[in-house]
Design an enzyme around this catalytic site. Structure first.
Site, PDB file in Angstrom:
ATOM      1  N   SER A 120       0.516  -1.320   0.150  1.00  0.00           N
ATOM      2  CA  SER A 120      -0.117   0.374   0.216  1.00  0.00           C
ATOM      3  C   SER A 120       0.571   1.377  -0.225  1.00  0.00           C
ATOM      4  O   SER A 120       2.152   1.146   0.496  1.00  0.00           O
ATOM      5  CB  SER A 120      -1.192   0.350   1.307  1.00  0.00           C
ATOM      6  OG  SER A 120      -1.848  -1.308   1.119  1.00  0.00           O
ATOM      7  N   GLU A 121       0.349   2.228  -0.846  1.00  0.00           N
ATOM      8  CA  GLU A 121       1.295   3.352  -0.377  1.00  0.00           C
ATOM      9  C   GLU A 121       1.397   3.800   1.168  1.00  0.00           C
ATOM     10  O   GLU A 121       0.961   3.560   1.752  1.00  0.00           O
ATOM     11  CB  GLU A 121       0.124   4.616  -0.579  1.00  0.00           C
ATOM     12  CG  GLU A 121      -0.941   4.256  -1.820  1.00  0.00           C
ATOM     13  CD  GLU A 121      -1.641   6.033  -1.988  1.00  0.00           C
ATOM     14  OE1 GLU A 121      -1.624   7.054  -1.404  1.00  0.00           O
ATOM     15  OE2 GLU A 121      -2.488   5.957  -3.358  1.00  0.00           O
TER      16      GLU A 121
END
Length: 386
Positions: free
Chosen positions: A60-61
């Site tokens: 994920s970011e």
């Protein structure tokens, strides 16, 4: 990366900053990914796709991971359950709980579990317990947990997650509400959960028993569609006719530089709520406004619909929000939408945001309090705007 995350406001504590500085993020990325991409704060790295090419697992970011860790408020010595593994986020949690804490990370996908175990070992975090199981049922053998952090998009909150939480424990979950996902930090209060904060986010969907598919209604071939969460009655023929009829345009006078709170207010206030999607060629043709490229909050009533649009305000760097509407009731529906935007601007723009409460399914209406009620399989979610 850490410096950028501080500037963006995703990092607010030294503890989270230190964890991000300590863990080598690139050791959890697929071979061949550039360091520039891996350490970019807002880049998602897909780690697995399904047969149709859709992402089902990702790194994920860093922005979202930092934000959720701040929401969780993890302290040394805590027991933490992570739902949805990959290794990197679990290692950040391990840094936060320290040698006296426990981190359990669970995933339904055997490939992802094996990869996470390998990456955690390479990075020196093999003390993290990685379990292959359907997270719908939690991981009871290691419960109770002080924190449960969910790293996949969830439509509902299964009873096991709350049962396996300590008395005043906290769940941070990307919860899907009327088609919109927000990372919500909930604190347990008896048999209900009450929100402490919410943040805009996006995640790959939950797999296993927790899978939920929203209904996509095509109203103009594969070019324009309405996505509906629930049993709302949508007549595609009526909406197709409306789409190709002259549209109404109203402007609200409300200026903004981000839309998170505004869209959440409309989405949890307006009856007949859905999301309108359109392809780039259709948007370029002028038939549908540009906000529909990623899904725009839309009010649907019979054969009419209205949705948000924007135009730049010269010299300010902000935008004015307005409404585009089609169909026989377009003018009235557009004016209602404008009224919702103005209400958000007047009463809630600088407020605390919504209170989101999660009650067990079967809780009587008389015990829910006021607000929009969203019924799910395991829970009844009540959203109010104090």
């Amino acid at each position: 990366m850490v410096g950028a995350l501080r500037e963006m406001g995703a990092i607010r504590s030294d503890q989270v900053a230190d964890a991000l500085l300590a863990v080598p993020r690139h050791l959890f990325a697929p071979v061949g990914e550039s360091l520039e991409r891996v350490y970019d704060p807002t880049t998602v790295i897909v780690t697995k796709r399904d047969e149709q090419g859709a992402a089902i697992s990702s790194l994920s970011e860093a922005h979202i991971q930092a934000t959720m860790l701040e929401q969780a408020g993890i302290e040394p010595g805590m027991r933490v359950l992570e739902i949805g593994t990959g290794g990197y986020n679990a290692s950040l949690i391990a840094e936060l709980v320290g040698d006296t804490g426990t981190v359990v990370s669970v995933d339904i996908d055997s490939d992802i579990v094996a990869g996470a175990r390998d990456c955690l070992a390479w990075a020196g975090y093999d003390r993290v317990i990685v379990v292959e199981a359907d997270a719908e049922h939690g991981v009871g053998e290691y419960a109770p947990f002080d924190r449960v952090i969910v790293t996949a998009g969830a439509w509902d909150i299964p009873p096991a997650w709350s049962r396996q939480l300590t008395e005043h424990g906290r769940i941070v979950v990307p919860l899907r509400l009327r088609g919109m996902t927000r990372s919500i930090a909930f604190e347990r209060d008896g048999d209900r959960l009450a929100s402490l904060s919410h943040r805009l986010c996006g995640f790959v969907p939950m797999q296993g028993e927790g899978t939920h598919t929203e209904r996509l209604v095509h109203i103009d071939g594969d070019q324009v569609a309405i996505r509906v969460d629930g049993d709302q009655d949508i007549d595609p023929e009526l909406l197709r006719t409306a789409l190709h009829s002259p549209r109404v345009e109203h402007w609200s006078g409300v200026e903004f530089d981000h839309i998170d709170g505004m869209d959440l207010f409309v989405g949890t206030t307006a009856p007949g709520f859905a999301l309108l999607y359109a392809t780039k060629p259709i948007i370029d043709s002028g038939l549908v406004g540009p906000a529909a490229i990623r899904g725009v909050p839309t009010a649907v009533r019979g054969g009419s619909f209205a949705y948000r649009t924007k135009r730049p305000v010269e010299g300010t760097g902000t935008f004015e929000t307005g409404v585009l509407a089609h169909g026989p009731d377009a003018d009235a529906l557009a004016q209602e939408y404008v009224a919702w935007l103005r209400t958000w601007d007047r009463d809630h723009r600088n407020g605390t945001g919504p209170l989101i409460e999660v009650h067990p399914a079967g809780t009587p209406d008389s015990e829910l309090g006021s607000g929009l009620v969203v019924d799910k399989v395991h829970t009844r979610v009540v959203i109010s705007w104090p």
